[in-house]
Design a protein around this motif. Structure first.
Motif, mmCIF file in Angstrom:
data_model
loop_
_atom_site.group_PDB
_atom_site.id
_atom_site.type_symbol
_atom_site.label_atom_id
_atom_site.label_comp_id
_atom_site.label_asym_id
_atom_site.label_seq_id
_atom_site.Cartn_x
_atom_site.Cartn_y
_atom_site.Cartn_z
ATOM 1 N N UNK A 172 1.721 10.020 7.982
ATOM 2 C CA UNK A 172 1.432 9.049 9.094
ATOM 3 C C UNK A 172 -0.087 8.703 9.169
ATOM 4 N N UNK A 173 -0.857 9.297 8.486
ATOM 5 C CA UNK A 173 -2.280 9.114 8.550
ATOM 6 C C UNK A 173 -2.762 7.717 8.293
ATOM 7 N N UNK A 174 -2.047 7.061 7.275
ATOM 8 C CA UNK A 174 -2.323 5.705 6.826
ATOM 9 C C UNK A 174 -2.195 4.884 7.794
ATOM 10 N N UNK A 175 -1.339 5.072 8.829
ATOM 11 C CA UNK A 175 -0.961 3.864 9.872
ATOM 12 C C UNK A 175 -2.228 4.334 11.032
ATOM 13 N N UNK A 176 -2.328 5.582 11.293
ATOM 14 C CA UNK A 176 -3.294 6.058 12.181
ATOM 15 C C UNK A 176 -4.627 5.458 12.101
ATOM 16 N N UNK A 177 -5.047 5.524 10.941
ATOM 17 C CA UNK A 177 -6.272 4.963 10.851
ATOM 18 C C UNK A 177 -6.614 3.481 10.854
#
Ligand SMILES: *Cc1c(COP(=O)(O)O)cnc(C)c1O
Length: 357
Positions: free
Chosen positions: A114-119
């Motif tokens: 999920x971190x790809x989207x978060x940043x």
């Protein structure tokens, strides 16, 4: 405040073991929710870390020279082709910060880390999510989703949370189609666990593909999750620019010396991988017998399909087992054999089939 911040949530850590013991009246809490190494880490890091404690009053080597030399040798690249971060989480942040802006976009899967989207949201980039097909990245569809404003394609290989992988043939076919203005990031957090013979060895590709970045971490098979250290491998010009977005002292002295020592102990990695593989085979066998559906895994976790993941999660936590509920299933980290047997017992005895299939 940037308005787009309001659409995000801060990362929500799981409950603490003490809290779970009290709340559910269990004696023992077993955490199988974050794909940490259930077999610990190499015993050889203790001495290195202990020695480095003398140096905690001084800033770390921001360049991570000693570790850099070791990793460069280990993966057979130049020292200038490496970027270190406080875990891959930070490397993902650096990539996003340096490459993304408003008007740009990223392409990735709908069910991945999920971190790809978060940043991307924080940087104001558009997110283009291509649905997985049966747990697999749909690279053809991802390639046709790219346009002139695409800055990053994120491929998690093997994929978290499904545990499935992209083969060498699929990846080569994809890379040949991708324009050079797009950075292709291969997140290989579970690299050490992969058994599949057609899994790509991607680091040599950075010579031909100057837009390719490969990510590896010490948090999973190396068992150093709490120390926060991982790295990117890529073309030196791109790495040099990414370094501009890196904080000066982002990785600690303790993390650097521990990672360097851990790298030397490949016997521990072999042991970890073998024990984990036994666990995966055990799960596959038991789940087949129980008629429970799952994705084949090349990692240290297994994804089990569920109709009602939250209810399944609750059944597990009532027995002291923390697993990770997802949109359409639960992800369970491979534990020791005793813990794996415990998971299977709960699936057998406490969980109604109607919650799963
Ligand atoms: C665990 C994980 C990470 C983050 O790892 P750190 O190095 O601990 O930040 C990155 N990507 C994937 C796919 C992961 O599962």
């Amino acid at each position: 405040m940037k308005e787009r911040i309001l659409q995000l949530q801060p990362y929500k850590p799981g409950k603490l073991p003490e809290q779970i013991k009290r709340e559910y009246n269990v004696d023992n809490v077993i955490k199988l929710a974050s794909n940490e190494n259930s077999f610990g880490c190499s015993p050889t890091i203790a001495q290195a870390v202990n020695k480095a404690l003398k140096e905690v009053s001084t800033y770390p080597d921001g360049h991570a020279e000693l570790l850099r030399k070791k990793v460069a040798e280990h993966v057979n690249v130049k020292e200038t082709e490496l970027l270190f971060g406080a875990g891959l989480d930070e490397v993902i942040q650096i990539l996003s910060r340096v490459l993304l802006c408003e008007g740009s976009n990223i392409v990735t899967a709908d069910q991945t880390f999920v971190q790809y989207k978060h940043h991307a949201v924080i940087e104001g980039a558009e997110i283009r999510e291509v649905p997985l097909i049966n747990g697999h990245f749909n690279l053809d569809e991802m390639a046709s989703t790219i346009d002139n404003e695409t800055k990053i394609v994120w491929i998690c290989n093997p994929n978290n949370p499904t545990g499935t992988y992209v083969s060498e043939k699929e990846l080569m076919n994809f890379l040949q189609k991708i324009p050079r203005h797009v950075t292709v990031v291969l997140d290989e957090a579970y690299y050490e666990y992969v058994m599949a013979e057609d899994y790509p060895q991607t680091i040599p590709f950075i010579k031909d593909y100057k837009n390719l970045i490969v990510l590896r971490t010490f948090s999973k098979a190396y068992g150093l999750a709490s120390l926060r250290i991982g790295y990117a491998v890529g073309n030196e010009n791109l790495i040099e620019k990414l370094n501009i977005g890196r904080l000066p002292f982002n990785t600690s002295t303790l993390a650097q010396v521990a990672a360097a020592a851990a790298l030397e102990d490949q016997d521990f990695i072999k042991y970890t991988v073998e024990e984990t593989r036994k666990g995966i085979l055990f799960f596959e066998q038991e789940l087949n017998t129980l008629g429970i559906s799952y994705y084949p895994s090349q990692t240290n976790f297994i994804f089990i399909h569920a109709k009602n993941p939250e209810a399944v999660f609750t059944k597990f936590i009532e027995k002291g087992y923390i697993v990770r509920p997802m949109a359409n299933g639960i992800r369970i980290s491979i534990g020791t054999m005793e813990q794996n047997q415990g998971v299977i017992n709960i699936l057998k005895d406490n969980i109604d089939k109607s919650l799963l299939l």
